[in-house]
Design a protein around this motif. Structure first.
Motif, PDB file in Angstrom:
ATOM      1  N   ASP A  22       0.830  -1.213   0.000  1.00 46.66           N
ATOM      2  CA  ASP A  22       0.000   0.000   0.000  1.00 46.66           C
ATOM      3  C   ASP A  22       0.860   1.256   0.000  1.00 46.66           C
ATOM      4  OD1 ASP A  22      -2.561  -1.037  -0.132  1.00 46.66           O
ATOM      5  OD2 ASP A  22      -2.753  -1.250   2.044  1.00 46.66           O
ATOM      6  N   CYS A  23       1.990   1.221   0.689  1.00 41.42           N
ATOM      7  CA  CYS A  23       2.889   2.375   0.749  1.00 41.42           C
ATOM      8  C   CYS A  23       3.634   2.599  -0.570  1.00 41.42           C
ATOM      9  CB  CYS A  23       3.929   2.179   1.852  1.00 41.42           C
ATOM     10  SG  CYS A  23       3.272   2.005   3.510  1.00 41.42           S
ATOM     11  N   LEU A  24       3.779   1.548  -1.346  1.00 40.14           N
ATOM     12  CA  LEU A  24       4.653   1.596  -2.522  1.00 40.14           C
ATOM     13  C   LEU A  24       3.922   1.589  -3.862  1.00 40.14           C
ATOM     14  CD1 LEU A  24       7.306  -1.006  -1.294  1.00 40.14           C
ATOM     15  CD2 LEU A  24       7.541   1.481  -1.304  1.00 40.14           C
ATOM     16  N   LYS A  25       2.651   1.253  -3.867  1.00 41.10           N
ATOM     17  CA  LYS A  25       1.963   0.972  -5.132  1.00 41.10           C
ATOM     18  C   LYS A  25       1.964   2.143  -6.104  1.00 41.10           C
ATOM     19  CE  LYS A  25      -2.572   1.917  -3.034  1.00 41.10           C
ATOM     20  NZ  LYS A  25      -3.855   1.312  -2.613  1.00 41.10           N
ATOM     21  N   ASP A  26       1.955   3.383  -5.608  1.00 41.31           N
ATOM     22  CA  ASP A  26       1.991   4.524  -6.534  1.00 41.31           C
ATOM     23  C   ASP A  26       3.372   5.162  -6.616  1.00 41.31           C
ATOM     24  OD1 ASP A  26       1.903   5.512  -3.961  1.00 41.31           O
ATOM     25  OD2 ASP A  26       0.658   7.251  -4.471  1.00 41.31           O
ATOM     26  N   LEU A  27       4.373   4.535  -5.981  1.00 40.02           N
ATOM     27  CA  LEU A  27       5.744   5.035  -6.062  1.00 40.02           C
ATOM     28  C   LEU A  27       6.566   4.262  -7.079  1.00 40.02           C
ATOM     29  CD1 LEU A  27       6.634   5.468  -2.260  1.00 40.02           C
ATOM     30  CD2 LEU A  27       5.770   7.193  -3.851  1.00 40.02           C
ATOM     31  N   VAL A  28       6.162   3.025  -7.344  1.00 34.41           N
ATOM     32  CA  VAL A  28       6.923   2.178  -8.260  1.00 34.41           C
ATOM     33  C   VAL A  28       6.103   1.911  -9.519  1.00 34.41           C
ATOM     34  CG1 VAL A  28       8.171   1.111  -6.360  1.00 34.41           C
ATOM     35  CG2 VAL A  28       6.096   0.023  -7.221  1.00 34.41           C
ATOM     36  N   ASP A  29       6.799   1.560 -10.576  1.00 36.57           N
ATOM     37  CA  ASP A  29       6.155   1.324 -11.865  1.00 36.57           C
ATOM     38  C   ASP A  29       6.009  -0.160 -12.194  1.00 36.57           C
ATOM     39  OD1 ASP A  29       6.241   4.276 -12.975  1.00 36.57           O
ATOM     40  OD2 ASP A  29       8.209   3.865 -12.083  1.00 36.57           O
ATOM     41  N   GLU A  30       6.619  -0.988 -11.374  1.00 32.24           N
ATOM     42  CA  GLU A  30       6.586  -2.434 -11.593  1.00 32.24           C
ATOM     43  C   GLU A  30       6.878  -3.110 -10.270  1.00 32.24           C
ATOM     44  OE1 GLU A  30       8.721  -5.148 -14.893  1.00 32.24           O
ATOM     45  OE2 GLU A  30      10.151  -4.123 -13.566  1.00 32.24           O
ATOM     46  N   MET A  31       6.136  -4.184  -9.982  1.00 32.44           N
ATOM     47  CA  MET A  31       6.363  -4.948  -8.754  1.00 32.44           C
ATOM     48  C   MET A  31       6.835  -6.356  -9.112  1.00 32.44           C
ATOM     49  SD  MET A  31       3.200  -3.967  -6.214  1.00 32.44           S
ATOM     50  CE  MET A  31       2.994  -2.294  -5.575  1.00 32.44           C
ATOM     51  N   ILE A  32       8.032  -6.696  -8.655  1.00 33.44           N
ATOM     52  CA  ILE A  32       8.591  -8.028  -8.840  1.00 33.44           C
ATOM     53  C   ILE A  32       8.606  -8.708  -7.473  1.00 33.44           C
ATOM     54  CG2 ILE A  32      10.588  -9.379  -9.554  1.00 33.44           C
ATOM     55  CD1 ILE A  32       9.325  -7.800 -11.843  1.00 33.44           C
ATOM     56  N   ILE A  33       7.810  -9.752  -7.313  1.00 32.68           N
ATOM     57  CA  ILE A  33       7.742 -10.480  -6.051  1.00 32.68           C
ATOM     58  C   ILE A  33       8.283 -11.886  -6.282  1.00 32.68           C
ATOM     59  CG2 ILE A  33       6.278 -11.289  -4.172  1.00 32.68           C
ATOM     60  CD1 ILE A  33       6.274  -8.279  -4.368  1.00 32.68           C
ATOM     61  N   VAL A  34       9.371 -12.213  -5.638  1.00 32.50           N
ATOM     62  CA  VAL A  34       9.971 -13.538  -5.727  1.00 32.50           C
ATOM     63  C   VAL A  34       9.587 -14.313  -4.470  1.00 32.50           C
ATOM     64  CG1 VAL A  34      12.134 -14.829  -5.765  1.00 32.50           C
ATOM     65  CG2 VAL A  34      11.854 -12.816  -7.221  1.00 32.50           C
ATOM     66  N   ASP A  35       8.825 -15.366  -4.652  1.00 34.92           N
ATOM     67  CA  ASP A  35       8.348 -16.167  -3.530  1.00 34.92           C
ATOM     68  C   ASP A  35       9.214 -17.407  -3.362  1.00 34.92           C
ATOM     69  OD1 ASP A  35       5.876 -16.596  -1.619  1.00 34.92           O
ATOM     70  OD2 ASP A  35       6.347 -18.539  -2.529  1.00 34.92           O
ATOM     71  N   THR A  36       9.610 -17.679  -2.119  1.00 32.43           N
ATOM     72  CA  THR A  36      10.528 -18.791  -1.869  1.00 32.43           C
ATOM     73  C   THR A  36       9.846 -19.975  -1.193  1.00 32.43           C
ATOM     74  OG1 THR A  36      11.242 -17.849   0.259  1.00 32.43           O
ATOM     75  CG2 THR A  36      12.487 -17.215  -1.718  1.00 32.43           C
ATOM     76  N   GLY A  37       8.504 -20.054  -1.335  1.00 31.70           N
ATOM     77  CA  GLY A  37       7.821 -21.224  -0.804  1.00 31.70           C
ATOM     78  C   GLY A  37       6.680 -20.936   0.136  1.00 31.70           C
ATOM     79  N   SER A  38       5.907 -19.895  -0.132  1.00 30.48           N
ATOM     80  CA  SER A  38       4.789 -19.540   0.752  1.00 30.48           C
ATOM     81  C   SER A  38       3.703 -20.606   0.729  1.00 30.48           C
ATOM     82  CB  SER A  38       4.187 -18.194   0.334  1.00 30.48           C
ATOM     83  OG  SER A  38       5.090 -17.135   0.569  1.00 30.48           O
ATOM     84  N   THR A  39       3.105 -20.807   1.898  1.00 31.85           N
ATOM     85  CA  THR A  39       1.970 -21.726   2.002  1.00 31.85           C
ATOM     86  C   THR A  39       0.714 -20.998   2.472  1.00 31.85           C
ATOM     87  OG1 THR A  39       2.679 -22.306   4.252  1.00 31.85           O
ATOM     88  CG2 THR A  39       3.451 -23.721   2.460  1.00 31.85           C
ATOM     89  N   ASP A  40       0.790 -19.685   2.602  1.00 29.27           N
ATOM     90  CA  ASP A  40      -0.377 -18.891   3.012  1.00 29.27           C
ATOM     91  C   ASP A  40      -0.881 -18.094   1.809  1.00 29.27           C
ATOM     92  OD1 ASP A  40       1.519 -16.934   2.687  1.00 29.27           O
ATOM     93  OD2 ASP A  40       1.512 -16.254   4.764  1.00 29.27           O
TER      94      ASP A  40
END
Length: 348
Positions: A22-40
């Motif tokens: 929420d803090c970053l969504k209008d500050l950045v132009d692209e979101m790269i999320i690297v997930d390392t094994g989430s189960t939630d």
């Protein structure tokens, strides 16, 4: 105005991720999320913000995951964040202005202030420090060290006034100590920076078992001609603490001299206080605790040069029956505050 790719590595961050994004969504132009094994619901939350989500098989190294996230970015600059970070409105405005200004400057890296460092027994002794957070993408940045990862760089760096709030909700001490031990087992060379962090983390959150498990590494370190004086003193403090646990007088003498023959550290004085207290020599213990609190400076844990040593003095006086002095030192310990000076993080 430059464009910015947000690069994050996450695992099971459903409780914090939305607040961060929420803090970053209008500050950045692209979101790269690297997930390392989430189960939630971490991946579901990330996608709801329009993030590009990539799966990465955990290797035991945060640097491997960071490097992979950087490889996915396409914007002019890369901003790194963890899920437990937030930026308030004032600093969001500073970030927006920075995106406009940086286009006019020949800057490769922008440092920002990382705040609230001392909550949840973090490995740091400063509550506010500069950290590299924004990187020009077209330069080659490579993360190194398997834990408390850092970027190797030789770049044009500027310091910004942007403040990022760190909001940890759990203690990562045991996770980090396990990672240090794994890196040692796998034969990875522990850099000077990580050597300091390993020792610091032991003193701040380590159990007696954690210290004992580190003994072989620090014995090899203190005998390594490639280690400098700072690292020798760090290793000596760890090994002196282990010697106090074991009650091995000759080893306490051996390691304390390696520290005391240079500029004595608060940590070593504190350990000598512990040694004499265990022997029942409370008067001598008070001398060394006093040296820790008032005559020397800490190299690993700022509390051993402050409130912890003062509390120990109070305990000794209480055992001696001097309740007035015990109360005086207890009050001083309770009023003690971490020095307000901030750390200017050196990254070059």
């Amino acid at each position: 105005m430059v464009t910015v790719s947000l690069c994050m590595i996450v695992k099971n961050e459903e409780e914090k991720l939305a607040t961060c994004l929420d803090c970053l969504k209008d500050l950045v132009d692209e979101m790269i999320i690297v997930d390392t094994g989430s189960t939630d619901k971490t991946i579901e939350i990330a996608k709801s913000y329009g993030a590009k989500v990539f799966q990465f098989e955990w290797t035991g190294s945060f640097s491997d995951a960071r490097n992979y996230s950087f490889e996915q970015a396409t914007c002019d600059f890369i901003y790194t964040a963890d899920a437990d970070e937030t930026i308030d409105e004032e600093n969001r405005e500073r970030f927006k202005q920075l995106k406009e200004d940086i286009d006019l400057l020949d800057i490769d890296v922008v440092q920002m202030y990382y705040c609230n460092q001392l909550s949840h027994n973090t490995v740091y002794n400063f509550d506010r420090e500069l950290r590299p957070k924004l990187f020009r993408r077209l330069r080659k940045y490579v993360w190194h060290d398997p834990i408390h990862e850092m970027v190797k760089l030789d770049s044009t760096v500027c310091n910004s006034e942007v403040e990022i709030w760190h909001n940890p909700t759990e203690d990562h001490g045991e996770r980090d100590l396990s990672a240090f031990r794994r890196a040692v087992r796998e034969g990875e060379y522990i850099s000077k920076r990580l050597h300091n962090m390993y020792a610091r983390e032991l003193f701040m959150v380590g159990t007696e078992e954690d210290f004992m498990l580190s003994k072989e590494f620090f014995e090899e370190s203190i005998a390594d001609n490639g280690r400098d004086l700072d690292q020798i003193k760090e290793a000596a403090c760890v090994l002196a603490h282990i010697a106090v646990i074991d009650g091995k007088t000759e080893e306490i003498l051996k390691y304390s001299l390696k520290d005391l023959t240079t500029i004595p550290s608060s940590e070593m004085c504190y350990e000598l206080g512990n040694f004499y207290r265990k022997k029942g020599d409370l008067d001598e213990a008070i001398v060394w605790y006093y040296n820790a609190a008032y005559e020397t400076s800490p190299i690993l844990d700022i509390h051993r040069g402050g409130d912890m040593a003062m509390h120990k003095i109070a305990e000794c006086y209480r055992e001696l029956g001097n309740l007035d002095l015990a109360e005086d030192y207890e009050n001083e310990a309770n009023k003690w505050e971490i020095p307000s000076g901030e750390k200017q993080q050196a990254i070059l």
